[in-house]
Write a protein that holds these residues in place. Sequence first.
Motif, mmCIF file in Angstrom:
data_model
loop_
_atom_site.group_PDB
_atom_site.id
_atom_site.type_symbol
_atom_site.label_atom_id
_atom_site.label_comp_id
_atom_site.label_asym_id
_atom_site.label_seq_id
_atom_site.Cartn_x
_atom_site.Cartn_y
_atom_site.Cartn_z
ATOM 1 N N THR A 42 -42.540 11.578 -10.599
ATOM 2 C CA THR A 42 -43.387 12.299 -9.667
ATOM 3 C C THR A 42 -44.718 11.572 -9.574
ATOM 4 O OG1 THR A 42 -44.313 14.479 -9.092
ATOM 5 C CG2 THR A 42 -44.343 13.864 -11.426
ATOM 6 N N SER A 43 -45.636 12.132 -8.804
ATOM 7 C CA SER A 43 -46.992 11.588 -8.704
ATOM 8 C C SER A 43 -47.947 12.762 -8.590
ATOM 9 C CB SER A 43 -47.121 10.653 -7.496
ATOM 10 O OG SER A 43 -46.852 11.348 -6.285
ATOM 11 N N GLU A 48 -48.593 7.326 -3.646
ATOM 12 C CA GLU A 48 -48.902 6.582 -4.872
ATOM 13 C C GLU A 48 -47.767 5.644 -5.282
ATOM 14 O OE1 GLU A 48 -51.618 8.573 -7.860
ATOM 15 O OE2 GLU A 48 -50.508 10.312 -7.109
ATOM 16 N N LYS A 50 -44.319 6.629 -5.871
ATOM 17 C CA LYS A 50 -43.323 7.144 -6.818
ATOM 18 C C LYS A 50 -41.898 6.925 -6.312
ATOM 19 C CE LYS A 50 -42.653 11.151 -4.417
ATOM 20 N NZ LYS A 50 -41.353 11.607 -3.865
ATOM 21 N N PRO A 155 -44.996 15.044 -4.964
ATOM 22 C CA PRO A 155 -46.243 15.054 -5.737
ATOM 23 C C PRO A 155 -46.586 16.454 -6.240
ATOM 24 C CG PRO A 155 -46.505 13.812 -3.689
ATOM 25 C CD PRO A 155 -45.188 14.516 -3.595
ATOM 26 N N VAL A 174 -45.112 10.082 -14.553
ATOM 27 C CA VAL A 174 -46.067 10.361 -13.475
ATOM 28 C C VAL A 174 -46.622 9.029 -12.966
ATOM 29 C CG1 VAL A 174 -48.173 11.571 -12.807
ATOM 30 C CG2 VAL A 174 -46.676 12.546 -14.576
ATOM 31 N N VAL A 175 -46.405 8.762 -11.697
ATOM 32 C CA VAL A 175 -46.897 7.530 -11.070
ATOM 33 C C VAL A 175 -48.299 7.782 -10.530
ATOM 34 C CG1 VAL A 175 -46.497 5.808 -9.263
ATOM 35 C CG2 VAL A 175 -44.558 6.832 -10.480
ATOM 36 N N VAL A 176 -49.220 6.901 -10.888
ATOM 37 C CA VAL A 176 -50.620 7.056 -10.485
ATOM 38 C C VAL A 176 -51.052 5.821 -9.703
ATOM 39 C CG1 VAL A 176 -52.984 7.398 -11.283
ATOM 40 C CG2 VAL A 176 -51.078 8.430 -12.558
ATOM 41 N N ASN A 206 -49.827 2.292 -10.743
ATOM 42 C CA ASN A 206 -49.247 1.497 -9.667
ATOM 43 C C ASN A 206 -50.358 0.966 -8.756
ATOM 44 O OD1 ASN A 206 -47.094 0.422 -8.151
ATOM 45 N ND2 ASN A 206 -47.118 2.171 -6.759
#
Length: 275
Positions: A42-43, A48, A50, A155, A174-176, A206
């Motif tokens: 998720t993000s 972002e 993901k 997200p 968690v993708v940031v 990221n």
Amino acid sequence: MVKRKNLFNGEGDLEIIEALRTLRTNLSFLNEKEVGRKILFTSVIPNEGKSFLSSNYAASVASTGKKALLIDCDIRRPRAHESFGVKFKNGLESVILGKVSVEDVILKDVIPNLDILPSKHITDGVTELFSSDKIDEILDSLSPHYNTIVLDNPPIAVASDSVLLSKFVDGVVVVVGYDQVAKKELEFAREMLGNAHANIYGFVVNKVDKSGLSYGNYGYYNNYYSYYKEYYEDGTVRTSQEHRHKKMTKFEKLVHRFKKEYKKQITGDLKGRRK
């Protein structure tokens, strides 16, 4: 349909592929299950990356010869299938509603060892779909057939779906997006997942600027990427000492001086005592 980049199908940046391999290795250390490992991506906010990371992570697992399944749980804005340029009639939403069986919806071997359970776009009642036990039943039925199941989720700031589904998976990534999210937004995401007792594997940064204009710990990764770029371009890797003695332009000297002073300010090392 716009086809998004699948890096493990001969389309991509080798240094980014190496970063994805590192992510794959680190996640394997966190969970050594050989069957039915479930990881949710998720993000915090949209855009972002993901979906890009979740689809390419799933492809990286498949590239090792292990069977992987990518499930698009972002029903409001399904994107996971775009990395592979596939078409489909029904998706996860139809399975949850009992209109079709999951076996009839899964797209087999979009690349070797990788299947996709796609989704069609809907907007109404999505949270209610995931609030039922049906998704847990679907995951349980699929787990024996795959080494890794990757869930691409919306997200956290947009929808609560990721929080709801976190209880059905082994861990959450968690993708940031670098320099895209405020500290308060990150704390909100962590708090939401914490309230659900989610097992947070970690935060993946990221879109880091590879030119070296970022600071702190990110500087290490910028050097890491620059080494890989040089390695793949000319077959050589310069040492850190060679990097330091490389002749710089006036602009590069200005940037270097600015970075040095900035680092002193943010570390409190105004006298340059820390290395």
